[in-house]
Design an enzyme around this catalytic site. Sequence first.
Site, short mmCIF file in Angstrom:
data_model
loop_
_atom_site.label_atom_id
_atom_site.label_comp_id
_atom_site.label_asym_id
_atom_site.label_seq_id
_atom_site.Cartn_x
_atom_site.Cartn_y
_atom_site.Cartn_z
N GLY A 184 -18.49 -3.33 -0.71
CA GLY A 184 -18.54 -3.35 -2.17
C GLY A 184 -17.76 -2.24 -2.83
NE ARG A 185 -13.09 -4.30 -5.41
CZ ARG A 185 -11.91 -4.61 -4.87
NH1 ARG A 185 -11.19 -3.66 -4.31
NH2 ARG A 185 -11.45 -5.85 -4.89
CG HIS B 186 -0.85 -8.78 -0.37
ND1 HIS B 186 -0.43 -7.47 -0.30
CD2 HIS B 186 -2.18 -8.70 -0.62
CE1 HIS B 186 -1.45 -6.66 -0.49
NE2 HIS B 186 -2.52 -7.39 -0.68
CB SER C 134 -13.89 -4.79 -0.75
OG SER C 134 -12.67 -4.21 -1.15
CE1 TYR D 289 -3.05 -3.00 0.25
CE2 TYR D 289 -3.48 -2.47 2.53
CZ TYR D 289 -3.71 -3.26 1.43
OH TYR D 289 -4.59 -4.31 1.51
#
Length: 327
Positions: A203-204, A121, A200, A56
């Site tokens: 739902g983003r 990841h 998420s 990130y």
Amino acid sequence: MQYRTLGANGPQVSAIGFGAMSIIGFFGPTDDKTTHACLSAARDGGITFIDTAELYGGGRSEELIGQFLKTSPHAFHIASKAGIRVKPQRRFDNSKRYLTEALEGSLRRLGVDHIDLYYIHRRDPDTAIEDMVETLQGFIQQGKIGGYGLSEVSPTTLRRAHAIHPCRAVQNEYSLWTRLPDLGLIRTCSELGVSFVPFSPLGRGMLTDAPAKRAAMVEPDLRISNPRFQEPNLSDNLAVISKFQNWARDNGMNTPTAALAWVLQRGDHVIPIPGTRTAAHLNQWIGASEVHLSDTQIQEIETLLPIGWAYGDRYSPAQNIGPETYS
């Protein structure tokens, strides 16, 4: 805030965690002051579990959390991730050499000597699961991590890894519009005493009162090339979501609270990690762990948003390299 156990022998953490990908501007511009205000709101709201990754912002998310921890050192149980190299080109790497270097970098940026949960990841098919888990087991024995996790894996991969050394958590995308883990992964986690950590879960940004607008998306926002955010899928999805928004309002909730409450009731081992850039957005859903949906409400939601209702794949072909599929 309610609390749940992170893995069979892990610490007690808030039932809702915080996903820290957004704080580096991945889904829109932000700044350090806004980020610290958001992290403060998370702490003050009872969130004790924060999820970040080396990937990130090239470690920037970890740095920002590390800065915050200097003023609030015991605010969070920390999860971070490694396994994706971006230079000289993007590839997956689960080798002992790389994971050792990545972990040391994460510890340094976070300003800590111990990370509660350290994920792979993405699984690297060129590294045997046995070798990967042996590396992570070594980190545990050294006291550098409390436990290990896996991300975007299948139930069979989880079982193979867990048989070598108990896995603490699995993190996969899961929400009312992404239901793949219902095909066995959530159940497998429960059977093995492994926490399931949905990322998420809103739902983003779509399962909210003000769904994400395509016109406001700028690079590197992955939604720009995501099939669900392209027409005609986007309009079709918004039409379905509007019915859920109306249902939430009629039941005395805002949309993100209803969506998150549904995720939380999928099992006591489920610990979702919604993400946001701002305290204002965080405060819209932080109370979801206090909401209990009745059997009737669950059925009504399932009728409005049945499995498979979303228009478009959750990833484009280019984005779908790495997550394991299963059926």
